[in-house]
Design a protein around this motif. Structure first.
Motif, PDB file in Angstrom:
ATOM      1  N   LEU A  88       4.638  -2.730  -1.018  1.00 49.18           N
ATOM      2  CA  LEU A  88       4.026  -3.978  -1.480  1.00 49.18           C
ATOM      3  C   LEU A  88       2.873  -4.388  -0.571  1.00 49.18           C
ATOM      4  CD1 LEU A  88       7.280  -5.912  -2.416  1.00 49.18           C
ATOM      5  CD2 LEU A  88       5.823  -4.530  -3.900  1.00 49.18           C
ATOM      6  N   GLN A  89       2.174  -3.384  -0.029  1.00 52.15           N
ATOM      7  CA  GLN A  89       0.939  -3.511   0.733  1.00 52.15           C
ATOM      8  C   GLN A  89       1.099  -4.083   2.135  1.00 52.15           C
ATOM      9  OE1 GLN A  89      -2.325  -5.137  -1.660  1.00 52.15           O
ATOM     10  NE2 GLN A  89      -1.063  -4.837  -3.473  1.00 52.15           N
ATOM     11  N   GLU A  90       2.184  -4.796   2.422  1.00 53.29           N
ATOM     12  CA  GLU A  90       2.277  -5.406   3.746  1.00 53.29           C
ATOM     13  C   GLU A  90       3.659  -5.304   4.385  1.00 53.29           C
ATOM     14  OE1 GLU A  90       2.960  -9.958   2.070  1.00 53.29           O
ATOM     15  OE2 GLU A  90       1.198  -9.478   3.268  1.00 53.29           O
ATOM     16  N   GLU A  91       4.693  -4.992   3.602  1.00 51.49           N
ATOM     17  CA  GLU A  91       6.022  -4.864   4.193  1.00 51.49           C
ATOM     18  C   GLU A  91       6.145  -3.485   4.838  1.00 51.49           C
ATOM     19  OE1 GLU A  91       9.103  -5.851   1.467  1.00 51.49           O
ATOM     20  OE2 GLU A  91       8.342  -7.890   1.110  1.00 51.49           O
ATOM     21  N   GLN A  92       6.399  -3.483   6.139  1.00 51.04           N
ATOM     22  CA  GLN A  92       6.416  -2.241   6.900  1.00 51.04           C
ATOM     23  C   GLN A  92       7.794  -1.593   6.855  1.00 51.04           C
ATOM     24  OE1 GLN A  92       4.905  -3.231  10.837  1.00 51.04           O
ATOM     25  NE2 GLN A  92       3.640  -4.813   9.899  1.00 51.04           N
ATOM     26  N   LEU A  93       7.833  -0.307   6.610  1.00 56.31           N
ATOM     27  CA  LEU A  93       9.062   0.479   6.675  1.00 56.31           C
ATOM     28  C   LEU A  93       9.029   1.247   7.986  1.00 56.31           C
ATOM     29  CD1 LEU A  93       9.019   1.793   3.009  1.00 56.31           C
ATOM     30  CD2 LEU A  93      10.334  -0.133   3.923  1.00 56.31           C
TER      31      LEU A  93
END
Length: 242
Positions: A88-93
């Motif tokens: 979602l472009q900004e949630e880091q995994l």
């Protein structure tokens, strides 16, 4: 290997996950010109526009990802985390040194443990897409208690082996999707449930209350079916958060 040729390094679980899966990119649903909805893999991350990785911060850890000779990293609960993907472009995994995958939600500075491996995370994601087709009202009930396995047994749900590991266990049935996440770092055990109807969610909440009286409840209000389920739980005497 491309990382080494650029003078970069990453822990074995991150590289092993990429060797097994080859990486994944899901284009942006609104426009191909925007950042992808999902990026998994070090090589895929390096193909993002210049500057994207430099802006990432492990906010809760209070430190920026280290620039220079190491693939973007941060720290959480005493563990070093390496960037393994973006959703979602900004949630880091992020992946720790044992392969556990965590999600950093930047705008609330919060880490969520997701799965025991990158492969497990992708299996879990595939399961979500499958359930979303079968149970369109995907709003989840979040129960802060160790009740998932026992509620699943009462419902007669089957364990989804391919999406389960030491961190998360998934169960499926015709009208239910239930999963339980293990404690990790400061995060406690949590049970989640998606149901076909609001009444079925109330039943899950009642059983959870029997097994763990007073356990806090939260409803995914912004998802499909969220408002209806919130009202049904309130009418049943619960006081869920949203």
């Amino acid at each position: 290997m491309e990382l080494r040729s650029r003078g970069l390094s990453a822990p074995d679980p991150v590289l092993a996950g990429e060797e097994q899966l080859g990486g994944l990119v899901v284009p942006n649903a609104q426009s191909p010109s925007l950042l992808p909805d999902l990026v998994i893999g070090t090589w895929q991350l390096m193909q993002l526009p210049p500057g994207v990785l430099k802006k990432l911060r492990a906010v809760e850890a209070g430190e920026p990802f280290e620039p220079g000779g190491r693939f973007p990293q941060g720290r959480y609960a005493g563990s070093t985390l390496t960037l393994a993907g973006l959703e979602l472009q900004e949630e880091q995994l992020l992946c720790d040194q044992d392969g556990v995958v965590l999600r950093l939600i930047p705008f609330i500075d919060h880490f969520e443990v997701e799965s025991g491996s990158i492969r497990g995370f992708l299996e879990q994601l595939a399961l979500f897409w499958e359930v979303a087709q079968e149970l369109p009202e995907i709003a989840e009930l979040r129960i802060a208690a160790d009740v998932g396995h026992r509620v699943a047994a009462r419902l007669g749900l089957r364990r989804v082996e391919e999406a389960s590991d030491a961190i998360v266990t998934h169960y499926r049935g015709k009208d239910h999707w239930l999963w339980q996440r293990a404690a990790f770092g400061p995060s406690s055990i949590v049970t989640f449930a998606v149901t076909r109807t609001a009444d079925q969610m109330v039943q899950v909440a009642q059983w959870a209350h029997e097994l763990s009286p007073g356990a806090p409840l939260r409803v995914g209000y912004s998802r499909e079916g969220g408002p209806e389920r919130l009202e049904a739980l309130k009418k049943a005497g619960f006081a869920p958060q949203q």
